[in-house]
Design a protein around this motif. Structure first.
Motif, PDB file in Angstrom:
ATOM      1  N   GLN A 110      -8.405  -5.388   6.843  1.00  0.00           N
ATOM      2  CA  GLN A 110      -7.296  -6.333   6.717  1.00  0.00           C
ATOM      3  C   GLN A 110      -6.220  -6.069   7.774  1.00  0.00           C
ATOM      4  O   GLN A 110      -5.673  -7.006   8.357  1.00  0.00           O
ATOM      5  CB  GLN A 110      -6.682  -6.250   5.320  1.00  0.00           C
ATOM      6  CG  GLN A 110      -7.556  -6.829   4.242  1.00  0.00           C
ATOM      7  CD  GLN A 110      -7.025  -6.531   2.840  1.00  0.00           C
ATOM      8  OE1 GLN A 110      -6.435  -5.480   2.600  1.00  0.00           O
ATOM      9  NE2 GLN A 110      -7.241  -7.471   1.929  1.00  0.00           N
ATOM     10  N   TYR A 111      -5.940  -4.791   8.032  1.00  0.00           N
ATOM     11  CA  TYR A 111      -4.964  -4.453   9.064  1.00  0.00           C
ATOM     12  C   TYR A 111      -5.436  -4.962  10.420  1.00  0.00           C
ATOM     13  O   TYR A 111      -4.676  -5.574  11.162  1.00  0.00           O
ATOM     14  CB  TYR A 111      -4.725  -2.938   9.114  1.00  0.00           C
ATOM     15  CG  TYR A 111      -3.803  -2.521  10.233  1.00  0.00           C
ATOM     16  CD1 TYR A 111      -2.430  -2.735  10.144  1.00  0.00           C
ATOM     17  CD2 TYR A 111      -4.310  -1.934  11.390  1.00  0.00           C
ATOM     18  CE1 TYR A 111      -1.580  -2.369  11.186  1.00  0.00           C
ATOM     19  CE2 TYR A 111      -3.471  -1.564  12.432  1.00  0.00           C
ATOM     20  CZ  TYR A 111      -2.110  -1.778  12.329  1.00  0.00           C
ATOM     21  OH  TYR A 111      -1.276  -1.429  13.361  1.00  0.00           O
ATOM     22  N   ASP A 121       6.265  -3.135   0.052  1.00  0.00           N
ATOM     23  CA  ASP A 121       5.135  -2.220  -0.006  1.00  0.00           C
ATOM     24  C   ASP A 121       3.870  -3.077  -0.017  1.00  0.00           C
ATOM     25  O   ASP A 121       3.566  -3.723  -1.020  1.00  0.00           O
ATOM     26  CB  ASP A 121       5.209  -1.356  -1.275  1.00  0.00           C
ATOM     27  CG  ASP A 121       4.053  -0.387  -1.368  1.00  0.00           C
ATOM     28  OD1 ASP A 121       3.526   0.025  -0.320  1.00  0.00           O
ATOM     29  OD2 ASP A 121       3.678  -0.035  -2.508  1.00  0.00           O
ATOM     30  N   ILE A 122       3.196  -3.116   1.120  1.00  0.00           N
ATOM     31  CA  ILE A 122       1.986  -3.924   1.237  1.00  0.00           C
ATOM     32  C   ILE A 122       0.818  -2.978   1.435  1.00  0.00           C
ATOM     33  O   ILE A 122       0.840  -2.113   2.304  1.00  0.00           O
ATOM     34  CB  ILE A 122       2.080  -4.895   2.432  1.00  0.00           C
ATOM     35  CG1 ILE A 122       3.255  -5.845   2.254  1.00  0.00           C
ATOM     36  CG2 ILE A 122       0.780  -5.669   2.594  1.00  0.00           C
ATOM     37  CD1 ILE A 122       3.508  -6.730   3.439  1.00  0.00           C
ATOM     38  N   ARG A 123      -0.204  -3.138   0.627  1.00  0.00           N
ATOM     39  CA  ARG A 123      -1.392  -2.295   0.729  1.00  0.00           C
ATOM     40  C   ARG A 123      -2.517  -3.097   1.369  1.00  0.00           C
ATOM     41  O   ARG A 123      -2.858  -4.167   0.886  1.00  0.00           O
ATOM     42  CB  ARG A 123      -1.798  -1.783  -0.638  1.00  0.00           C
ATOM     43  CG  ARG A 123      -0.716  -0.937  -1.277  1.00  0.00           C
ATOM     44  CD  ARG A 123      -1.104  -0.507  -2.675  1.00  0.00           C
ATOM     45  NE  ARG A 123       0.044  -0.020  -3.408  1.00  0.00           N
ATOM     46  CZ  ARG A 123       0.512   1.214  -3.325  1.00  0.00           C
ATOM     47  NH1 ARG A 123      -0.070   2.094  -2.535  1.00  0.00           N
ATOM     48  NH2 ARG A 123       1.554   1.580  -4.026  1.00  0.00           N
ATOM     49  N   LEU A 124      -3.036  -2.556   2.456  1.00  0.00           N
ATOM     50  CA  LEU A 124      -4.090  -3.231   3.197  1.00  0.00           C
ATOM     51  C   LEU A 124      -5.268  -2.291   3.405  1.00  0.00           C
ATOM     52  O   LEU A 124      -5.086  -1.086   3.526  1.00  0.00           O
ATOM     53  CB  LEU A 124      -3.587  -3.665   4.582  1.00  0.00           C
ATOM     54  CG  LEU A 124      -2.378  -4.581   4.649  1.00  0.00           C
ATOM     55  CD1 LEU A 124      -1.897  -4.697   6.084  1.00  0.00           C
ATOM     56  CD2 LEU A 124      -2.716  -5.944   4.089  1.00  0.00           C
ATOM     57  N   THR A 125      -6.435  -2.884   3.508  1.00  0.00           N
ATOM     58  CA  THR A 125      -7.596  -2.104   3.911  1.00  0.00           C
ATOM     59  C   THR A 125      -7.566  -1.988   5.439  1.00  0.00           C
ATOM     60  O   THR A 125      -6.798  -2.699   6.108  1.00  0.00           O
ATOM     61  CB  THR A 125      -8.910  -2.787   3.488  1.00  0.00           C
ATOM     62  OG1 THR A 125      -9.040  -4.019   4.212  1.00  0.00           O
ATOM     63  CG2 THR A 125      -8.947  -3.046   1.982  1.00  0.00           C
ATOM     64  N   GLU A 126      -8.402  -1.131   5.982  1.00  0.00           N
ATOM     65  CA  GLU A 126      -8.494  -1.005   7.439  1.00  0.00           C
ATOM     66  C   GLU A 126      -8.866  -2.349   8.071  1.00  0.00           C
ATOM     67  O   GLU A 126      -8.287  -2.750   9.084  1.00  0.00           O
ATOM     68  CB  GLU A 126      -9.546   0.050   7.811  1.00  0.00           C
ATOM     69  CG  GLU A 126      -9.147   1.450   7.425  1.00  0.00           C
ATOM     70  CD  GLU A 126     -10.263   2.464   7.636  1.00  0.00           C
ATOM     71  OE1 GLU A 126     -11.124   2.249   8.518  1.00  0.00           O
ATOM     72  OE2 GLU A 126     -10.269   3.461   6.905  1.00  0.00           O
ATOM     73  N   ASN A 185      -2.365   4.880  10.355  1.00  0.00           N
ATOM     74  CA  ASN A 185      -2.513   4.801   8.894  1.00  0.00           C
ATOM     75  C   ASN A 185      -3.815   4.108   8.493  1.00  0.00           C
ATOM     76  O   ASN A 185      -4.261   4.242   7.353  1.00  0.00           O
ATOM     77  CB  ASN A 185      -1.349   4.044   8.267  1.00  0.00           C
ATOM     78  CG  ASN A 185      -0.014   4.696   8.503  1.00  0.00           C
ATOM     79  OD1 ASN A 185       0.071   5.783   9.075  1.00  0.00           O
ATOM     80  ND2 ASN A 185       1.041   4.034   8.085  1.00  0.00           N
ATOM     81  N   PHE A 186      -4.374   3.340   9.405  1.00  0.00           N
ATOM     82  CA  PHE A 186      -5.578   2.568   9.112  1.00  0.00           C
ATOM     83  C   PHE A 186      -6.767   3.019   9.962  1.00  0.00           C
ATOM     84  O   PHE A 186      -7.736   2.282  10.105  1.00  0.00           O
ATOM     85  CB  PHE A 186      -5.303   1.076   9.345  1.00  0.00           C
ATOM     86  CG  PHE A 186      -4.259   0.530   8.416  1.00  0.00           C
ATOM     87  CD1 PHE A 186      -4.578   0.166   7.120  1.00  0.00           C
ATOM     88  CD2 PHE A 186      -2.931   0.414   8.825  1.00  0.00           C
ATOM     89  CE1 PHE A 186      -3.614  -0.318   6.256  1.00  0.00           C
ATOM     90  CE2 PHE A 186      -1.963  -0.069   7.967  1.00  0.00           C
ATOM     91  CZ  PHE A 186      -2.299  -0.434   6.678  1.00  0.00           C
TER      92      PHE A 186
END
Length: 167
Positions: free
Chosen positions: A10-11, A3-8, A52-53
């Motif tokens: 960062q993606y 489960d990796i959480r990224l900002t837009e 998703n981003f």
């Protein structure tokens, strides 16, 4: 499963970094006789997360696969061109600086270089000389004169092994 959480942002950066690495791997794979298409599924998988981003503009669909948008590809190729340009000048400065240093190196310095493959700190000034020259004048004042003075320099020269990769 991770489960990796990224900002837009960062993606977007991860996708650009991945694509640049992917392009390099494709070149090496094809050069070595492999099939670069084997590398595509991961690219399509990573691009599938674009919605998703809010990054749908990074993707184009071919029906059966997701590919990077043309604008994203162009941006990645521009970055690779900048990198290649930087590497060219750095390598040229290094090769010429090492050559010049070798011509004035003492026997003990040459022996140490040949034994360890390590250049002494003193070689940096030879390289800096070329850095300053190329930064100020590019290749405008670079001229080839005569034949090489010392063919025993341990610097790497382009040879037959390098040429076969250019075919």
């Amino acid at each position: 499963l991770m489960d990796i959480r990224l900002t837009e942002e960062q993606y977007r950066e991860i996708i650009k970094s991945f694509l640049i690495g992917q392009y390099v791997r494709e070149i090496a794979t094809e050069r070595d006789g492999g099939n670069a298409d084997d590398l595509r599924p991961l690219e399509s998988f990573l691009l599938s997360f674009a919605p998703n981003f809010k990054a749908e503009n990074l993707v184009r669909s071919t029906g059966d696969a997701l590919l990077p948008a043309k604008e994203l590809e162009a941006e990645c190729f521009d970055l690779m061109d900048e990198y290649d340009d930087d590497r060219f000048w750095h390598r040229l400065e290094q090769e010429l600086g090492e050559r010049d240093f070798w011509e004035t190196a003492s026997a003990s310095e040459r022996g140490a270089i040949e034994a360890t493959g390590m250049w002494p700190d003193r070689v940096k000034e030879s390289c800096r000389k070329y850095h300053r020259e190329f930064h100020a004048h590019g290749i405008d004042r670079l001229r080839l004169m005569g034949s090489p003075r010392d063919s025993h320099s341990p610097t790497r020269h382009r040879g037959a092994d390098d040429a076969k990769h250019d075919e």
